[in-house]
Design a protein around this motif. Structure first.
Motif, short mmCIF file in Angstrom:
data_model
loop_
_atom_site.label_atom_id
_atom_site.label_comp_id
_atom_site.label_asym_id
_atom_site.label_seq_id
_atom_site.Cartn_x
_atom_site.Cartn_y
_atom_site.Cartn_z
N PHE A 287 -37.67 -19.14 28.82
CA PHE A 287 -37.88 -20.55 29.17
C PHE A 287 -36.53 -21.23 29.39
CE2 PHE A 287 -41.61 -19.38 26.74
CZ PHE A 287 -42.63 -19.84 27.55
N SER A 288 -36.46 -22.05 30.44
CA SER A 288 -35.23 -22.79 30.70
C SER A 288 -35.57 -24.15 31.30
CB SER A 288 -34.32 -21.99 31.62
OG SER A 288 -33.01 -22.52 31.55
N VAL A 289 -34.55 -24.90 31.74
CA VAL A 289 -34.81 -26.28 32.17
C VAL A 289 -34.98 -26.43 33.68
CG1 VAL A 289 -33.70 -27.41 30.23
CG2 VAL A 289 -32.31 -26.68 32.16
N SER A 290 -34.68 -25.38 34.44
CA SER A 290 -34.76 -25.52 35.90
C SER A 290 -35.23 -24.22 36.52
CB SER A 290 -33.37 -25.88 36.44
OG SER A 290 -33.27 -25.58 37.81
N ASN A 291 -36.10 -24.34 37.54
CA ASN A 291 -36.58 -23.13 38.23
C ASN A 291 -35.45 -22.38 38.94
OD1 ASN A 291 -39.41 -23.05 37.70
ND2 ASN A 291 -39.64 -24.90 38.94
N ASP A 292 -34.40 -23.12 39.33
CA ASP A 292 -33.26 -22.48 40.00
C ASP A 292 -32.63 -21.39 39.13
OD1 ASP A 292 -33.64 -24.20 42.04
OD2 ASP A 292 -31.90 -25.47 41.64
N LEU A 293 -32.71 -21.57 37.80
CA LEU A 293 -32.04 -20.64 36.89
C LEU A 293 -32.71 -19.28 36.85
CD1 LEU A 293 -31.09 -23.08 34.00
CD2 LEU A 293 -29.64 -22.23 35.82
N LYS A 294 -33.87 -19.16 37.50
CA LYS A 294 -34.52 -17.84 37.61
C LYS A 294 -33.60 -16.86 38.34
CE LYS A 294 -37.90 -15.20 40.05
NZ LYS A 294 -37.87 -14.78 41.44
N TYR A 295 -32.90 -17.39 39.37
CA TYR A 295 -32.00 -16.53 40.14
C TYR A 295 -30.79 -16.13 39.30
CZ TYR A 295 -35.02 -18.56 43.65
OH TYR A 295 -36.13 -18.96 44.34
N ASP A 296 -30.37 -17.01 38.42
CA ASP A 296 -29.28 -16.66 37.51
C ASP A 296 -29.73 -15.59 36.52
OD1 ASP A 296 -27.86 -18.55 38.80
OD2 ASP A 296 -27.50 -19.87 37.10
N ALA A 297 -30.98 -15.69 36.07
CA ALA A 297 -31.52 -14.68 35.15
C ALA A 297 -31.54 -13.31 35.83
CB ALA A 297 -32.92 -15.08 34.70
N GLU A 298 -31.98 -13.28 37.10
CA GLU A 298 -31.98 -12.02 37.85
C GLU A 298 -30.56 -11.48 38.01
OE1 GLU A 298 -35.91 -12.32 40.73
OE2 GLU A 298 -34.12 -13.42 41.33
N GLY B 203 -20.85 -16.97 28.32
CA GLY B 203 -21.70 -15.91 28.85
C GLY B 203 -23.00 -15.74 28.10
N LYS B 204 -23.66 -16.89 27.78
CA LYS B 204 -24.95 -16.82 27.08
C LYS B 204 -25.98 -16.07 27.91
CE LYS B 204 -25.93 -21.19 26.15
NZ LYS B 204 -24.74 -22.03 26.31
N GLY B 205 -25.93 -16.26 29.25
CA GLY B 205 -26.91 -15.62 30.14
C GLY B 205 -26.88 -14.11 30.01
N ARG B 206 -25.68 -13.53 30.04
CA ARG B 206 -25.57 -12.07 29.90
C ARG B 206 -25.98 -11.60 28.51
NH1 ARG B 206 -20.77 -8.84 33.02
NH2 ARG B 206 -20.95 -9.91 35.00
N THR B 207 -25.64 -12.42 27.50
CA THR B 207 -26.04 -12.06 26.13
C THR B 207 -27.56 -11.98 26.03
OG1 THR B 207 -24.09 -13.20 25.28
CG2 THR B 207 -25.83 -12.73 23.70
N VAL B 208 -28.24 -12.99 26.58
CA VAL B 208 -29.71 -13.02 26.55
C VAL B 208 -30.26 -11.83 27.35
CG1 VAL B 208 -31.70 -14.31 27.42
CG2 VAL B 208 -29.91 -15.51 26.16
#
Length: 1027
Positions: A205-216, A182-187
């Motif tokens: 900053f991450s490696v893929s634009n798709d991960l923007k939706y995961d950040a949201e 759960g690194k995403g939630r920690t961040v």
């Protein structure tokens, strides 16, 4: 001898955790030390001194027991030699063990929903005391939106951000949690905490634009949906009007630049303008070790520039392999381990110090970082996960095709060389770069294709049992499809063979038929097309000297470049393998083709076309077709289009973009379809799957058990675990099942067993029975080290006849040893490992690295490559065993005395170490470990033994003037646990049949004198001197 003298270096780096009292080190003793007869001051791990105060690292050598002798020794019998070997290689502990993890100082939050572990070395040191107070609302904590584990990481990150380093920059924090914790939630929690403290802007900053939706999604999950997330690639250059929130960007976007309107604008300047001066918000570098083109100086400079220009920013690094591979730490300048005021002036000094000191050194750094409060690393336990290895026998038909291909490549190498010689080409680096890159891709596609039919059968069987399928690929084969598409003006009516395409493309574009006007022509340089010029390629692609490169806002995993995401031998990391090459008829070329060479080229193309009729189709397209087409399969890759079969049976190329959706959104949509159960098969590629979650989540409709099948295993256990983290994550209903599909081609079986061992050590279960004997060594094999290099050197010299090798060639090779060496010599010439020197003698290629060797041997015929790989691994194992016997093998940090051994302190020295953020000290203990077993203890144990084969034994053969003596206790099945006077309990079990061949049973009275004599003698003497 039964007493071992060791040097232990205890690091007391964080004096706030241990305020001046050395006896507080007793808190550091790991659970495994409980019950030892050990002074509480003695720490239970072997430490390598890292700091410049101690110039050399200490190595301990286990001495081998010996017995008194009356007469000159007879030649040792072979059986006894074997036994001595076993004693010599006794393991003192296991490097790869894990302990259950619970926050030790943080008390808030409800426990994590899944079982989490930490390596034993890290669990043996505590984190610092907590002084930071969280602002995250109590309701978010009590409702479990953030677990205790995630809250602990947030607290330590924010606490570390209060520290200012000696160079004036704010200290950073490294989250080393494995996939699924759960690194995403920690961040997201760190961003929320700073938002509540008034720091309203953050960079992610991450490696893929798709991960923007995961950040949201992560922000929404912790009740922080009021914090907006902006994608940098959707904002125009020069626009800094974006309001407060999170600015999300890929690493490649960080080096973007624009010349529009005559103004030079860069993304880096745009980010700095948005942050404003004195920025003290959060910068997250997520998966920084995976940043595409991360080794390019431009990328590295941009990441380091950003950190130096925003000295007060609160930097968070998130990388699961950040502290296991020191080279991945290059961007982590805010950890304060190197630089002004530290023992290492620059990162290179730090890297050199770590690599020089071997495996244990990095573990020490990780422990020091945890103690100092700058690092935390937990991993999801693989408890409940099951795995099996599915071996695929290559049918004779496939072997014939493979062998034909190997012979044709050998012929192509000869023709390319002849053509280059005819033209008198002086510089051939780019030519051979392209040749070997194509060679590597060709055989990689062939290896994968061999497994497709079996994978489809397995998948259908598993689905009938109510499960769903996830298939992991490293690359997609898109580049060749695009080339054919361009050749046919956008039309394609057949499935493409990626392997044939790679070979064809190499000969068409790069076969030398004319001499460049100038060797250093403009065309040979890395040159982009001018902006604004129309191109056949989509806007994301830029053509660079014959290789399609993907521009900064694209996340395509076109296998021309991206197959190196797992740094496997499939990767294009050979030093000369990705070269930007001359185009035929490019600038600086005289258009006068050599007719003889043109004829050679056409003849070679004809042979490739003939072979192409038998070569397999593109794996990804074939898989989708066999599963029933795109309607049945969720494809999550970076490719823009695919070849599909229509309902009427015809075949055509179609784009993956759907109506109303950009290509960026397609993978997100496909993931949704899989998670809702609309599709039950998912295919993910390495480049597009970073950070994606496909587990049987309690919150989604599709809760079927995931069966994760791998067609290609990464050649590193760490990276394999990363890949498996896509389907094994927190909050799942059922743990996944892994199936490794391996063919009989060189090395695959070996690597599958390495990954399997790592999974076992993390708690996973194999299908079927475990082996009767205990697994003695769970540490991963890694050929890319000094032993691999030495083994390669030995086999090449032996094959060339320069040395007589102690390790014999594999048994059963047709024609015997002479034929083996002759065939291997020819084979290694055919794959370019041996090359002819100007003086016509054969020599090994100058920069033939292990990676290059493992890549190239795939181009040998099946029997030859398997025999050569066997010979290589036999040498590799021999060298490791030799070093283990001589006490030179670096096994990293080990537990001392795993039995009832006694540890005695002999001397103690202190060294002061100035460091960040606190002053510290290194304490060097010299200790002795007595691992022998006295007669009284052996006799007491023997009294409780009642089995037929339990009790004392003497050896049939004498060692010196005495037989060997041991005590046997019943183990599992027909295996016995052995105890010896000199080493105590033997680490591995002994088979009863083997024991009875060499020993006979005796009474305690008959054993007593021999036991006492050998126990006393081995206290101060070593065997070898007296044999």
């Amino acid at each position: 001898m039964s007493v071992q003298h060791l040097c232990i270096c205890v690091l007391q780096q964080n004096l706030s955790a241990f305020p001046g009292r050395l006896d507080d080190f007793s808190a550091l003793l790991s659970a495994s030390v409980a019950g030892f007869k050990v002074d509480p001051l003695l720490f239970s791990k072997i430490f390598c001194p890292l700091f410049h105060h101690i110039s050399s690292s200490f190595v301990f050598c286990p001495f081998i027991p010996s017995f008194p002798q009356a007469a000159a020794p007879p030649p040792p019998p072979p059986e006894e030699e074997e036994e001595a070997d076993e004693e010599e290689t006794e393991d003192l502990g296991h490097a790869d063990t894990y302990a259950e993890y619970k926050p030790s100082k943080s008390t808030i939050g409800i426990s994590h929903p899944d079982f989490v572990v930490e390596t034993n070395t890290l669990s043996s040191v505590p984190p610092p005391d907590i002084s930071y107070t969280l602002s995250i609302p109590g309701c978010s904590i009590s409702s479990g939106l953030l677990s205790a584990l995630q809250l602990e990481a947030i607290i330590y990150a924010c606490q570390q951000h209060e520290v200012i380093l000696q160079n004036g920059q704010r200290a950073g924090f490294l989250i080393g949690d494995g996939a699924g914790v759960g690194k995403g939630r920690t961040v997201a929690g760190i961003i929320l905490e700073n938002f509540l403290k008034g720091r309203k802007r953050a960079l992610w900053f991450s490696v893929s634009n798709d991960l923007k939706y995961d950040a949201e999604r992560d922000l929404k999950d912790i009740d922080a949906s009021n914090i907006p997330v902006f994608a940098l690639n959707k904002i125009k250059y020069g626009d800094t009007a974006t309001s407060e929130g999170v600015l999300f960007a890929t690493y490649s976007a960080l080096i973007g630049e624009s010349q529009a309107g005559g103004q030079h604008r860069t993304r880096l300047k745009q980010i700095l303008d948005w942050c404003k001066p004195n920025f003290d918000g959060v910068i997250v570098f997520d998966e920084c070790h995976k940043a595409k083109n991360a080794t390019s100086t431009k990328m590295g400079k941009a990441v380091l520039d950003l950190q130096s220009k925003l000295p007060r920013a609160r930097v968070v690094y998130a990388s699961a392999t950040g502290a296991s591979e020191p080279k991945n730490m290059i961007y982590m300048s805010r950890l304060g381990i190197w630089g002004q005021g530290t023992p290492f002036k620059a990162f290179d000094d730090f890297l050199h110090a770590i690599e020089k000191r071997g495996v244990g050194a990095m573990e020490i750094v990780a422990m020091d970082m945890k103690v100092s409060g700058m690092y935390i690393a937990r991993q999801l336990s693989f408890s409940g996960v099951s795995f099996r290895i599915e071996e695929i026998t290559l049918d004779e038909e496939f072997k014939l095709v493979y062998n034909k291909a190997a012979r044709l490549w050998a012929e192509a190498l000869e023709l390319f060389t002849r053509a280059a010689d005819t033209l008198g080409l002086a510089s051939r680096k780019s030519l051979w770069g392209q040749f070997w890159a194509s060679h590597q891709r060709f055989f990689k596609y062939l290896c994968i294709a061999a497994k497709v039919r079996r994978l489809v059968d397995l998948a259908h069987t598993e689905m009938q049992h109510g499960k769903c399928i996830v298939i992991g690929l490293q690359s997609t084969g898109e580049a060749r499809t695009r080339e054919l598409l361009d050749e046919n003006d956008g039309h394609l009516d057949r499935f493409v063979s990626a392997a044939e395409g790679v070979f064809q493309s190499l000969v068409q574009k790069h076969f030398p038929t004319q001499k460049p006007k100038r060797e250093k022509s403009a065309a040979s340089k890395r040159k982009r097309k001018p902006r604004g010029r129309t191109s056949k390629f989509p806007k994301h692609c830029v053509e660079v000297g014959g290789v399609i490169k993907i521009s900064d806002d694209s996340d395509s995993d076109s296998d021309e470049i991206d197959s190196d995401s797992n740094s496997s031998p499939d990767s294009l990391q050979d030093s000369d393998d990705v070269i930007f090459v001359n185009h035929i008829n490019g600038p600086g070329i005289i258009d006068n083709h050599n007719p003889k060479l043109e004829e050679l080229k056409l003849r070679l193309l004809g042979k490739i076309a003939e072979l192409g009729k038998e070569l397999p189709l593109n794996t990804l397209d074939e898989l989708i077709d066999r599963f029933g087409g795109p309607e049945k399969v969720s494809e999550m890759t970076g490719r823009k289009g695919r070849v599909v079969r229509r309902p009427d049976g015809s075949v055509r190329y179609e784009t993956r973009a759907e109506q109303g959706l950009t290509i960026d959104h397609v993978n997100v949509k496909e993931k949704e379809r899989f998670m809702t159960g609309e599709k039950l098969i998912a295919i993910i590629s390495e480049a597009a799957s970073s950070g994606i979650s496909l587990q049987a989540d309690k919150r989604v409709q599709n809760r079927r058990r995931r069966v994760h099948m791998t067609l290609e295993l990464p050649w590193s256990a760490d990276r394999a675990i990363q890949q498996f983290g896509r389907t094994h994550r927190s909050n799942q209903v059922t743990a996944p099942e892994y199936i490794f599909l391996i063919s009989e081609l060189a090395g695959e079986r070996r690597f599958a067993s390495i990954v399997a061992k790592r999974l076992e050590s993390l708690g996973a279960l194999t299908h079927g029975d475990r082996r009767a004997t205990e697994s003695r060594d769970l540490s991963q094999y890694n050929f890319e080290n000094k032993y691999g290099t030495k083994a390669l050197d030995k086999i090449t010299k032996a094959i060339l006849g320069y040395i007589d090798n102690k390790v014999p060639p594999p048994k059963g090779y047709p024609g015997g040893d002479i034929m083996f060496f002759r065939d291997m010599k020819k084979g290694m010439i055919d794959v370019g490992i041996f090359c002819k020197e100007p003086r016509l003698s054969l020599n090994t290629e100058k920069d033939c690295t292990i990676t290059k060797f493992l890549n190239r041997i795939l181009g040998l015929e099946v029997l030859q490559q398997n025999s050569l790989f066997q010979y290589f691994t036999d040498n590799f194992d021999y060298l490791i065993n030799k070093d283990k016997k001589e006490g030179k093998y670096d096994m990293g940090i080990l537990d001392l005395a795993p039995g009832n051994d006694e540890i005695h302190e002999e001397t103690q020295e202190k060294f002061l170490t100035p460091g960040n953020p606190q002053e510290g000290q290194v304490i060097l203990y010299k200790i002795s470990v007595d691992r022998g077993m006295p007669w009284e203890e052996a006799c007491s144990k023997a009294e409780k033994l009642t089995g037929d084969y339990e009790g004392f034994y003497l050896s049939n053969k004498l060692r010196g003037s005495q037989p060997c003596v041991l005590l046997a206790e019943q183990g599992r099945g027909r295996n016995l646990i052995l105890y010896k006077p000199n080493i105590g309990k033997q680490a591995h079990l002994e088979n009863l049949d083997n024991l009875l061949l060499r020993y006979y049973k005796v009474t305690p009275d008959e054993a007593k004198d021999f036991w006492k004599s050998q126990f006393d003698f081995s206290f101060t003497n070593c065997t070898h001197a007296n044999w």
